[in-house]
Design a protein around this motif. Structure first.
Motif, PDB file in Angstrom:
ATOM      1  N   PHE A   1       0.873  -1.176   0.000  1.00  0.00           N
ATOM      2  CA  PHE A   1       0.000   0.000   0.000  1.00  0.00           C
ATOM      3  C   PHE A   1       0.909   1.224   0.000  1.00  0.00           C
ATOM      4  O   PHE A   1       1.365   1.640   1.071  1.00  0.00           O
ATOM      5  CB  PHE A   1      -0.895   0.030   1.237  1.00  0.00           C
ATOM      6  N   GLY A   2       1.228   1.775  -1.157  1.00  0.00           N
ATOM      7  CA  GLY A   2       2.131   2.911  -1.240  1.00  0.00           C
ATOM      8  C   GLY A   2       3.506   2.551  -0.716  1.00  0.00           C
ATOM      9  O   GLY A   2       4.119   1.580  -1.164  1.00  0.00           O
ATOM     10  N   SER A   3       3.950   3.292   0.317  1.00  0.00           N
ATOM     11  CA  SER A   3       5.288   3.042   0.861  1.00  0.00           C
ATOM     12  C   SER A   3       5.302   1.922   1.899  1.00  0.00           C
ATOM     13  O   SER A   3       6.337   1.600   2.449  1.00  0.00           O
ATOM     14  CB  SER A   3       5.815   4.331   1.493  1.00  0.00           C
ATOM     15  N   GLU A   4       4.129   1.336   2.159  1.00  0.00           N
ATOM     16  CA  GLU A   4       4.024   0.320   3.207  1.00  0.00           C
ATOM     17  C   GLU A   4       3.735  -1.069   2.640  1.00  0.00           C
ATOM     18  O   GLU A   4       2.964  -1.217   1.704  1.00  0.00           O
ATOM     19  CB  GLU A   4       2.893   0.725   4.173  1.00  0.00           C
ATOM     20  N   LYS A   5       4.390  -2.089   3.227  1.00  0.00           N
ATOM     21  CA  LYS A   5       4.114  -3.487   2.862  1.00  0.00           C
ATOM     22  C   LYS A   5       3.601  -4.171   4.112  1.00  0.00           C
ATOM     23  O   LYS A   5       4.301  -4.225   5.130  1.00  0.00           O
ATOM     24  CB  LYS A   5       5.404  -4.193   2.448  1.00  0.00           C
ATOM     25  N   ILE A   6       2.385  -4.727   4.039  1.00  0.00           N
ATOM     26  CA  ILE A   6       1.792  -5.377   5.216  1.00  0.00           C
ATOM     27  C   ILE A   6       1.876  -6.897   5.085  1.00  0.00           C
ATOM     28  O   ILE A   6       1.456  -7.465   4.077  1.00  0.00           O
ATOM     29  CB  ILE A   6       0.331  -4.933   5.423  1.00  0.00           C
ATOM     30  N   TYR A   7       2.442  -7.529   6.106  1.00  0.00           N
ATOM     31  CA  TYR A   7       2.570  -8.989   6.151  1.00  0.00           C
ATOM     32  C   TYR A   7       1.454  -9.507   7.062  1.00  0.00           C
ATOM     33  O   TYR A   7       1.604  -9.551   8.281  1.00  0.00           O
ATOM     34  CB  TYR A   7       3.924  -9.396   6.734  1.00  0.00           C
ATOM     35  N   ASN A   8       0.305  -9.855   6.471  1.00  0.00           N
ATOM     36  CA  ASN A   8      -0.809 -10.353   7.282  1.00  0.00           C
ATOM     37  C   ASN A   8      -0.568 -11.781   7.716  1.00  0.00           C
ATOM     38  O   ASN A   8      -0.206 -12.621   6.897  1.00  0.00           O
ATOM     39  CB  ASN A   8      -2.115 -10.281   6.472  1.00  0.00           C
ATOM     40  N   CYS A   9      -0.795 -12.048   9.012  1.00  0.00           N
ATOM     41  CA  CYS A   9      -0.554 -13.383   9.547  1.00  0.00           C
ATOM     42  C   CYS A   9      -1.883 -14.000   9.968  1.00  0.00           C
ATOM     43  O   CYS A   9      -2.794 -13.273  10.356  1.00  0.00           O
ATOM     44  CB  CYS A   9       0.361 -13.289  10.761  1.00  0.00           C
ATOM     45  N   PRO A  10      -1.986 -15.331   9.925  1.00  0.00           N
ATOM     46  CA  PRO A  10      -3.275 -15.965  10.252  1.00  0.00           C
ATOM     47  C   PRO A  10      -3.555 -16.043  11.756  1.00  0.00           C
ATOM     48  O   PRO A  10      -3.934 -17.092  12.266  1.00  0.00           O
ATOM     49  CB  PRO A  10      -3.122 -17.364   9.634  1.00  0.00           C
ATOM     50  N   VAL A  11      -3.339 -14.957  12.484  1.00  0.00           N
ATOM     51  CA  VAL A  11      -3.637 -14.899  13.925  1.00  0.00           C
ATOM     52  C   VAL A  11      -4.236 -13.531  14.276  1.00  0.00           C
ATOM     53  O   VAL A  11      -4.032 -12.556  13.551  1.00  0.00           O
ATOM     54  CB  VAL A  11      -2.373 -15.100  14.808  1.00  0.00           C
ATOM     55  N   ASP A  12      -4.935 -13.462  15.420  1.00  0.00           N
ATOM     56  CA  ASP A  12      -5.535 -12.207  15.882  1.00  0.00           C
ATOM     57  C   ASP A  12      -4.524 -11.349  16.640  1.00  0.00           C
ATOM     58  O   ASP A  12      -4.728 -10.158  16.827  1.00  0.00           O
ATOM     59  CB  ASP A  12      -6.676 -12.487  16.882  1.00  0.00           C
ATOM     60  N   ASP A  13      -3.446 -11.976  17.132  1.00  0.00           N
ATOM     61  CA  ASP A  13      -2.547 -11.329  18.091  1.00  0.00           C
ATOM     62  C   ASP A  13      -1.667 -10.227  17.510  1.00  0.00           C
ATOM     63  O   ASP A  13      -1.275  -9.312  18.222  1.00  0.00           O
ATOM     64  CB  ASP A  13      -1.613 -12.354  18.741  1.00  0.00           C
ATOM     65  N   PHE A  14      -1.292 -10.349  16.228  1.00  0.00           N
ATOM     66  CA  PHE A  14      -0.336  -9.376  15.692  1.00  0.00           C
ATOM     67  C   PHE A  14      -0.338  -9.320  14.177  1.00  0.00           C
ATOM     68  O   PHE A  14      -0.817 -10.235  13.500  1.00  0.00           O
ATOM     69  CB  PHE A  14       1.086  -9.709  16.167  1.00  0.00           C
ATOM     70  N   SER A  15       0.219  -8.226  13.689  1.00  0.00           N
ATOM     71  CA  SER A  15       0.498  -8.068  12.264  1.00  0.00           C
ATOM     72  C   SER A  15       1.740  -7.186  12.180  1.00  0.00           C
ATOM     73  O   SER A  15       2.059  -6.457  13.123  1.00  0.00           O
ATOM     74  CB  SER A  15      -0.694  -7.409  11.571  1.00  0.00           C
ATOM     75  N   ILE A  16       2.440  -7.247  11.051  1.00  0.00           N
ATOM     76  CA  ILE A  16       3.670  -6.469  10.928  1.00  0.00           C
ATOM     77  C   ILE A  16       3.744  -5.865   9.527  1.00  0.00           C
ATOM     78  O   ILE A  16       3.248  -6.451   8.565  1.00  0.00           O
ATOM     79  CB  ILE A  16       4.921  -7.337  11.261  1.00  0.00           C
ATOM     80  N   SER A  17       4.321  -4.659   9.462  1.00  0.00           N
ATOM     81  CA  SER A  17       4.521  -4.059   8.149  1.00  0.00           C
ATOM     82  C   SER A  17       5.891  -3.398   8.099  1.00  0.00           C
ATOM     83  O   SER A  17       6.521  -3.157   9.124  1.00  0.00           O
ATOM     84  CB  SER A  17       3.418  -3.028   7.852  1.00  0.00           C
ATOM     85  N   THR A  18       6.352  -3.140   6.873  1.00  0.00           N
ATOM     86  CA  THR A  18       7.573  -2.355   6.697  1.00  0.00           C
ATOM     87  C   THR A  18       7.185  -1.078   5.957  1.00  0.00           C
ATOM     88  O   THR A  18       6.311  -1.096   5.090  1.00  0.00           O
ATOM     89  CB  THR A  18       8.637  -3.102   5.878  1.00  0.00           C
ATOM     90  N   ILE A  19       7.838   0.018   6.328  1.00  0.00           N
ATOM     91  CA  ILE A  19       7.599   1.304   5.677  1.00  0.00           C
ATOM     92  C   ILE A  19       8.942   1.764   5.104  1.00  0.00           C
ATOM     93  O   ILE A  19       9.930   1.824   5.844  1.00  0.00           O
ATOM     94  CB  ILE A  19       7.061   2.336   6.690  1.00  0.00           C
ATOM     95  N   THR A  20       8.973   2.007   3.800  1.00  0.00           N
ATOM     96  CA  THR A  20      10.221   2.427   3.160  1.00  0.00           C
ATOM     97  C   THR A  20      10.006   3.795   2.535  1.00  0.00           C
ATOM     98  O   THR A  20       9.116   3.969   1.705  1.00  0.00           O
ATOM     99  CB  THR A  20      10.616   1.413   2.060  1.00  0.00           C
ATOM    100  N   LEU A  21      10.811   4.757   2.956  1.00  0.00           N
ATOM    101  CA  LEU A  21      10.632   6.139   2.478  1.00  0.00           C
ATOM    102  C   LEU A  21      11.950   6.705   1.960  1.00  0.00           C
ATOM    103  O   LEU A  21      13.031   6.343   2.443  1.00  0.00           O
ATOM    104  CB  LEU A  21      10.152   7.029   3.636  1.00  0.00           C
TER     105      LEU A  21
END
Ligand SMILES: [Zn+2]
Length: 400
Positions: free
Chosen positions: A314-334
């Protein structure tokens, strides 16, 4: 934004398998005592809690002042605390083979050990809390790991390829993977040595001749034993290196480890995000306690495809969706001068791995490489990069 964004100071873990430079360089600190720096933890876990610098209190104490507001209403009601633990790892020497329990199994195991009077810090305590520990990792460099069992065909080929292991081929064909693994975990140390010492010696000489690559199990065996003058008491975890997938991840590639999937980190650097738990069942490559019956209960003897996580951009952000409710992580490159704008729905923790940013509207606060900061739920925020910048962002996925 002044009362919504706070600098967070994590805790270094000096486990013996860690490297000496990567994490100190990332954090812009000097490793004056030349200690191994294996992990950097950002979170509320009681064994290494992070601190809100400006307030000089732990992240946990701060959250407790106003949990619903800080964590976000949904997160508070579902988890009653910060559900994730965020880490940077620098793996110089391989870690133990391990598997994590499901949440149900963790509750049962925790209660059973507590009722049996096993102390929390006892070496034979398996369950440190009542939580599951699914984990996702994103490689920060070329990263090597063992992850899940190979296919039956591949295991069969491996057993045929190594004379030392070929005696196990009929058992594998007739009785399957679970029984083969159980045998490897239960035979006497004397038998382990008889089978594995010749294999270890061959591996060392092949590695010296550059006849093998990191995709060969022997490369890792040679790394473990090369230079030791007395090769005996071989770790039975070595059998697993022949049964598991050996995976190579490039920078930015990610993999998810769910309950029951056996794994071991071999080499490299990564960012890791997991449920806030310390429940580990070990299966070798470690001097630590191995509880074979408990381990056998939790390993999934399935030839699953490795669970790579492919990010959505999504634009400058890459979201790594995981199959759990507890967490998610993304990287932002600018790039320099580029702006990032977002609104939090949960308590977020961001870590800058490269470059620097200015948070606008917050007395133009500057955060640099190695800095981490926490942002309260339901905050609108934006920042500008002052050079090429990369951030990793941990959060709880929003559910309606
Ligand atoms: Zn793990």
């Amino acid at each position: 934004m002044n009362d919504a964004i706070f600098k967070l100071k994590g805790k270094l873990q000096h486990y013996a398998w860690g490297g000496y430079h990567f994490i100190p360089d990332l954090l812009r600190i000097k490793n004056t005592e030349h200690q191994p720096c294996a992990e950097y933890w950002l979170g509320t876990h009681h064994s290494a809690p992070s601190v809100i610098e400006e307030k000089n209190i732990s992240l946990q104490e701060w959250i407790e002042q106003s949990p619903e507001k800080i964590l976000g209403e949904n997160v508070y009601h579902q988890f009653q605390g910060l559900p994730y633990l965020f880490k940077v790892l620098d793996v110089k020497d391989m870690l133990s083979i391990q598997v994590h329990p499901t949440k149900e199994e963790a509750i049962k195991g925790f209660e059973k050990e507590t009722a049996a009077g096993v102390l929390m810090n006892a070496p034979n305590r398996n369950y440190k809390d009542k939580n599951h520990k699914p984990e996702v990792m994103i490689a920060l460099s070329e990263f090597w790991l063992l992850h899940g069992f190979k296919s039956n065909t591949a295991i069969e080929k491996t057993l045929e390829e190594y004379v030392e292991l070929s005696v196990f081929l009929p058992l594998f064909k007739n009785e399957g993977l679970k029984n083969l693994y159980k045998l490897f975990m239960e035979i006497s140390q004397e038998e382990v040595d008889t089978i594995l010492i010749p294999l270890v010696q061959k591996s060392i000489s092949k590695k010296e001749k550059n006849a093998i690559t990191k995709f060969n199990p022997e490369w890792w065996i040679a790394k473990l034993y090369a230079g030791k003058n007395n090769i005996k008491d071989i770790d039975r975890g070595i059998f697993s290196i022949f049964l598991f997938n050996i995976l190579q991840l490039q920078k930015g590639e990610a993999i998810f480890q769910d309950a029951g999937v056996p794994h071991a980190y071999l080499e490299g650097q990564n960012v890791e995000l997991m449920a806030n738990s310390d429940n580990v069942l070990r299966g070798g490559l470690t001097p630590k306690y191995v509880d074979v019956p408990e381990l056998m209960k939790h390993i999934l003897f399935e030839n699953k495809e490795p669970a790579f996580i492919f990010p959505e951009k999504f634009g400058s952000e890459k979201i790594y969706n995981c199959p759990v409710d507890d967490f998610s992580i993304s990287t932002i490159t600018l790039q320099a001068g580029e702006k990032y704008y977002a609104q939090t729905t949960s308590l977020e923790i961001l870590l800058i791995t490269e470059g620097a940013i200015i948070i606008e509207g917050m007395e133009n606060k500057v955060f640099k490489q190695g800095d981490a900061f926490a942002i309260i739920a339901n905050t609108e925020y934006w920042f500008i990069a002052t050079g090429n910048t990369t951030l990793y962002k941990a959060f709880v996925p929003f559910k309606n």
